[in-house]
Motif scaffolding. Structure first.
Motif, PDB file in Angstrom:
ATOM      1  N   ASN A   4     -11.390  32.990   7.819  1.00  0.00           N
ATOM      2  CA  ASN A   4     -10.437  34.336   8.048  1.00  0.00           C
ATOM      3  C   ASN A   4     -11.382  35.700   8.464  1.00  0.00           C
ATOM      4  N   SER A   5     -12.432  35.711   7.677  1.00  0.00           N
ATOM      5  CA  SER A   5     -13.192  36.887   8.276  1.00  0.00           C
ATOM      6  C   SER A   5     -13.892  36.790   9.619  1.00  0.00           C
ATOM      7  N   PHE A   6     -14.317  35.465   9.946  1.00  0.00           N
ATOM      8  CA  PHE A   6     -14.944  35.262  11.275  1.00  0.00           C
ATOM      9  C   PHE A   6     -13.802  35.418  12.219  1.00  0.00           C
ATOM     10  N   LEU A   7     -12.496  34.768  12.152  1.00  0.00           N
ATOM     11  CA  LEU A   7     -11.250  34.958  12.934  1.00  0.00           C
ATOM     12  C   LEU A   7     -10.990  36.467  13.087  1.00  0.00           C
ATOM     13  N   ALA A   8     -10.826  37.185  12.174  1.00  0.00           N
ATOM     14  CA  ALA A   8     -10.450  38.649  11.971  1.00  0.00           C
ATOM     15  C   ALA A   8     -11.572  39.335  12.828  1.00  0.00           C
ATOM     16  N   ASN A   9     -12.878  39.389  12.789  1.00  0.00           N
ATOM     17  CA  ASN A   9     -13.823  39.707  13.437  1.00  0.00           C
ATOM     18  C   ASN A   9     -13.778  39.436  14.841  1.00  0.00           C
ATOM     19  N   GLU A  10     -13.664  38.277  15.122  1.00  0.00           N
ATOM     20  CA  GLU A  10     -13.470  37.833  16.533  1.00  0.00           C
ATOM     21  C   GLU A  10     -12.160  37.899  17.403  1.00  0.00           C
ATOM     22  N   ALA A  11     -11.119  38.284  16.630  1.00  0.00           N
ATOM     23  CA  ALA A  11      -9.786  38.370  17.190  1.00  0.00           C
ATOM     24  C   ALA A  11      -9.723  38.893  18.709  1.00  0.00           C
ATOM     25  N   VAL A  12     -10.285  40.059  18.750  1.00  0.00           N
ATOM     26  CA  VAL A  12      -9.981  40.559  20.260  1.00  0.00           C
ATOM     27  C   VAL A  12     -10.611  39.927  21.227  1.00  0.00           C
ATOM     28  N   GLY A  13     -11.616  39.252  21.030  1.00  0.00           N
ATOM     29  CA  GLY A  13     -12.474  38.703  21.847  1.00  0.00           C
ATOM     30  C   GLY A  13     -11.664  37.154  22.332  1.00  0.00           C
ATOM     31  N   LEU A  14     -11.346  36.647  21.170  1.00  0.00           N
ATOM     32  CA  LEU A  14     -10.502  35.400  21.105  1.00  0.00           C
ATOM     33  C   LEU A  14      -9.266  35.544  21.959  1.00  0.00           C
ATOM     34  N   ILE A  15      -8.558  36.484  21.642  1.00  0.00           N
ATOM     35  CA  ILE A  15      -7.282  36.941  22.259  1.00  0.00           C
ATOM     36  C   ILE A  15      -7.359  37.270  23.866  1.00  0.00           C
ATOM     37  N   GLY A  16      -8.676  38.088  24.220  1.00  0.00           N
ATOM     38  CA  GLY A  16      -8.936  38.392  25.435  1.00  0.00           C
ATOM     39  C   GLY A  16      -9.303  36.993  26.408  1.00  0.00           C
ATOM     40  N   GLY A  17      -9.995  36.199  25.643  1.00  0.00           N
ATOM     41  CA  GLY A  17     -10.433  34.809  26.261  1.00  0.00           C
ATOM     42  C   GLY A  17      -9.373  34.072  26.551  1.00  0.00           C
TER      43      GLY A  17
END
Length: 97
Positions: A4-17
């Motif tokens: 959960n912490s990883f996904l929250a930290n990477e959310a903008v990059g994942l959504i952008g990708g």
């Protein structure tokens, strides 16, 4: 770091990708429908959104190269949107004349 912490930290990059990849899916679908290569305003709009998100992500992680490349890509996408909107405006004016 938990998931959960990883996904929250990477959310903008994942959504952008995901938006970046989705723009290619949209382009392929529109091209198949038209039976020719199509690069539409909606494609450039999705690309501009993805570029903005990935520029932000590059800044967040401190990557100058990602920030510059995605920032420049954002400017080019916005320029293409401007060109398409200008053409559409001219076409509407020509039709009303």
């Amino acid at each position: 770091m938990d998931v959960n912490s990883f996904l929250a930290n990477e959310a903008v990059g994942l959504i952008g990708g995901a938006v970046f990849f989705g723009s290619w899916l949209l382009q392929a679908w529109q091209s198949r429908k038209a039976d020719q290569a199509v690069v539409s305003k909606s494609f450039f709009t999705l690309r501009a959104l993805a570029s903005a998100l990935l520029t932000f992500e590059g800044i967040r992680i401190g990557s100058v190269s990602i920030s510059l490349v995605m920032g420049a890509t954002l400017l080019l996408m916005l320029y293409n949107i401007h060109l398409i909107r200008s053409r559409e405006k001219r076409e509407r004016q020509d039709q009303s004349s």
